[in-house]
Design a protein around this motif. Sequence first.
Motif, PDB file in Angstrom:
ATOM      1  N   ALA A  58       0.850  -1.189   0.000  1.00  0.00           N
ATOM      2  CA  ALA A  58       0.000   0.000   0.000  1.00  0.00           C
ATOM      3  C   ALA A  58       0.886   1.239   0.000  1.00  0.00           C
ATOM      4  CB  ALA A  58      -0.908   0.007   1.225  1.00  0.00           C
ATOM      5  N   THR A  59       0.550   2.209  -0.833  1.00  0.00           N
ATOM      6  CA  THR A  59       1.216   3.509  -0.814  1.00  0.00           C
ATOM      7  C   THR A  59       0.152   4.582  -0.666  1.00  0.00           C
ATOM      8  OG1 THR A  59       1.192   3.686  -3.224  1.00  0.00           O
ATOM      9  CG2 THR A  59       3.183   2.803  -2.220  1.00  0.00           C
ATOM     10  N   TYR A  60       0.519   5.616   0.050  1.00  0.00           N
ATOM     11  CA  TYR A  60      -0.426   6.680   0.369  1.00  0.00           C
ATOM     12  C   TYR A  60       0.250   8.018   0.113  1.00  0.00           C
ATOM     13  CZ  TYR A  60      -4.236   8.872   2.952  1.00  0.00           C
ATOM     14  OH  TYR A  60      -5.339   9.607   3.297  1.00  0.00           O
ATOM     15  N   ARG A  61      -0.357   8.849  -0.723  1.00  0.00           N
ATOM     16  CA  ARG A  61       0.190  10.176  -1.034  1.00  0.00           C
ATOM     17  C   ARG A  61      -0.403  11.185  -0.056  1.00  0.00           C
ATOM     18  NH1 ARG A  61      -2.429   9.147  -5.323  1.00  0.00           N
ATOM     19  NH2 ARG A  61      -3.203  11.244  -5.596  1.00  0.00           N
ATOM     20  N   TRP A  62       0.461  11.907   0.647  1.00  0.00           N
ATOM     21  CA  TRP A  62       0.025  12.896   1.630  1.00  0.00           C
ATOM     22  C   TRP A  62       0.513  14.279   1.201  1.00  0.00           C
ATOM     23  CZ3 TRP A  62      -3.436  13.132   5.300  1.00  0.00           C
ATOM     24  CH2 TRP A  62      -3.394  14.183   6.206  1.00  0.00           C
ATOM     25  N   PRO A  63      -0.397  15.274   1.090  1.00  0.00           N
ATOM     26  CA  PRO A  63       0.022  16.609   0.662  1.00  0.00           C
ATOM     27  C   PRO A  63       0.885  17.296   1.727  1.00  0.00           C
ATOM     28  CG  PRO A  63      -2.298  16.609   1.268  1.00  0.00           C
ATOM     29  CD  PRO A  63      -1.831  15.186   1.346  1.00  0.00           C
ATOM     30  N   LEU A  64       1.883  18.032   1.251  1.00  0.00           N
ATOM     31  CA  LEU A  64       2.816  18.728   2.142  1.00  0.00           C
ATOM     32  C   LEU A  64       2.638  20.236   2.026  1.00  0.00           C
ATOM     33  CD1 LEU A  64       6.014  16.677   1.287  1.00  0.00           C
ATOM     34  CD2 LEU A  64       4.621  16.481   3.350  1.00  0.00           C
ATOM     35  N   VAL A  65       2.844  20.922   3.146  1.00  0.00           N
ATOM     36  CA  VAL A  65       2.831  22.380   3.162  1.00  0.00           C
ATOM     37  C   VAL A  65       4.237  22.896   2.850  1.00  0.00           C
ATOM     38  CG1 VAL A  65       2.429  24.419   4.592  1.00  0.00           C
ATOM     39  CG2 VAL A  65       0.934  22.430   4.814  1.00  0.00           C
ATOM     40  N   LEU A  66       5.230  22.313   3.487  1.00  0.00           N
ATOM     41  CA  LEU A  66       6.640  22.690   3.284  1.00  0.00           C
ATOM     42  C   LEU A  66       7.430  21.458   2.855  1.00  0.00           C
ATOM     43  CD1 LEU A  66       7.148  24.903   6.466  1.00  0.00           C
ATOM     44  CD2 LEU A  66       6.877  25.692   4.129  1.00  0.00           C
ATOM     45  N   PRO A  67       7.417  21.103   1.569  1.00  0.00           N
ATOM     46  CA  PRO A  67       8.071  19.869   1.130  1.00  0.00           C
ATOM     47  C   PRO A  67       9.570  19.834   1.395  1.00  0.00           C
ATOM     48  CG  PRO A  67       7.196  21.100  -0.748  1.00  0.00           C
ATOM     49  CD  PRO A  67       6.781  21.819   0.482  1.00  0.00           C
ATOM     50  N   MET A  68      10.211  21.001   1.509  1.00  0.00           N
ATOM     51  CA  MET A  68      11.655  20.987   1.735  1.00  0.00           C
ATOM     52  C   MET A  68      12.020  20.494   3.133  1.00  0.00           C
ATOM     53  SD  MET A  68      10.122  23.942   1.984  1.00  0.00           S
ATOM     54  CE  MET A  68      10.282  25.611   1.583  1.00  0.00           C
ATOM     55  N   TYR A  69      11.023  20.393   4.023  1.00  0.00           N
ATOM     56  CA  TYR A  69      11.269  19.911   5.381  1.00  0.00           C
ATOM     57  C   TYR A  69      10.741  18.496   5.592  1.00  0.00           C
ATOM     58  CZ  TYR A  69      12.488  24.696   6.547  1.00  0.00           C
ATOM     59  OH  TYR A  69      13.080  25.922   6.579  1.00  0.00           O
ATOM     60  N   ALA A  70      10.485  17.762   4.529  1.00  0.00           N
ATOM     61  CA  ALA A  70       9.891  16.426   4.648  1.00  0.00           C
ATOM     62  C   ALA A  70      10.848  15.410   5.254  1.00  0.00           C
ATOM     63  CB  ALA A  70       9.401  15.945   3.295  1.00  0.00           C
ATOM     64  N   GLY A  71      12.080  15.780   5.438  1.00  0.00           N
ATOM     65  CA  GLY A  71      13.030  14.891   6.103  1.00  0.00           C
ATOM     66  C   GLY A  71      13.333  13.661   5.279  1.00  0.00           C
ATOM     67  N   ASN A  72      13.240  12.498   5.919  1.00  0.00           N
ATOM     68  CA  ASN A  72      13.585  11.239   5.270  1.00  0.00           C
ATOM     69  C   ASN A  72      12.423  10.603   4.517  1.00  0.00           C
ATOM     70  OD1 ASN A  72      16.224  11.314   6.171  1.00  0.00           O
ATOM     71  ND2 ASN A  72      15.706  10.351   8.106  1.00  0.00           N
ATOM     72  N   PHE A  73      11.318  11.296   4.412  1.00  0.00           N
ATOM     73  CA  PHE A  73      10.169  10.734   3.709  1.00  0.00           C
ATOM     74  C   PHE A  73      10.386  10.833   2.203  1.00  0.00           C
ATOM     75  CE2 PHE A  73       8.393  11.670   7.841  1.00  0.00           C
ATOM     76  CZ  PHE A  73       7.640  10.541   8.090  1.00  0.00           C
ATOM     77  N   GLN A  74       9.932   9.809   1.506  1.00  0.00           N
ATOM     78  CA  GLN A  74      10.019   9.779   0.053  1.00  0.00           C
ATOM     79  C   GLN A  74       8.981  10.738  -0.516  1.00  0.00           C
ATOM     80  OE1 GLN A  74       9.241   5.866  -1.438  1.00  0.00           O
ATOM     81  NE2 GLN A  74       9.440   6.470  -3.563  1.00  0.00           N
ATOM     82  N   LEU A  75       9.341  11.479  -1.548  1.00  0.00           N
ATOM     83  CA  LEU A  75       8.414  12.416  -2.164  1.00  0.00           C
ATOM     84  C   LEU A  75       7.753  11.780  -3.386  1.00  0.00           C
ATOM     85  CD1 LEU A  75      10.422  15.759  -1.966  1.00  0.00           C
ATOM     86  CD2 LEU A  75       8.611  14.949  -0.453  1.00  0.00           C
TER      87      LEU A  75
END
Length: 149
Positions: free
Chosen positions: A112-129
């Motif tokens: 299962a993969t789930y797409r979650w919208p980001l407000v500040l994508p540059m701070y997503a850390g180790n999460f895959q974009l």
Amino acid sequence: MEFGLIAPMFIAILVATIEIGMLEVISTNLDTAVMAAARKIRTGQSDRPATAAEFTTLICDSMIDDPADCRGRLAISVQKMSDFATAQSAANTAPAGQFDSGGPGDIILVRATYRWPLVLPMYAGNFQLAGPTEALLDARAAFRNEPYA
């Protein structure tokens, strides 16, 4: 004057902290929902999902996100595998929507993969974009169905 210089950075750090926290919560929620749905397949329960749509609904009903939004963001695959080595090598591929829950004693791979919208994508850390403004959260499970009748 000093507050005017520091405030934007402080607000960005605060929003990024909240966003990373939300990503962790949603990721844990996805893992739990997928494991609960997979358990119905593994144990052969009478109310186990019979189609990909039912499996998606079962997961989305357990998510903290709106079920309608969840269905649009979630991609799943449930596949019967010949052995655990094959399941391990296939676990990193993207889900393609297939659904085969197998029978008693079969090895099943749930992705299962789930797409979650980001407000500040540059701070997503180790999460895959998944794109410029979305994180891609993954949940995987491989198991042997119980010998239900």
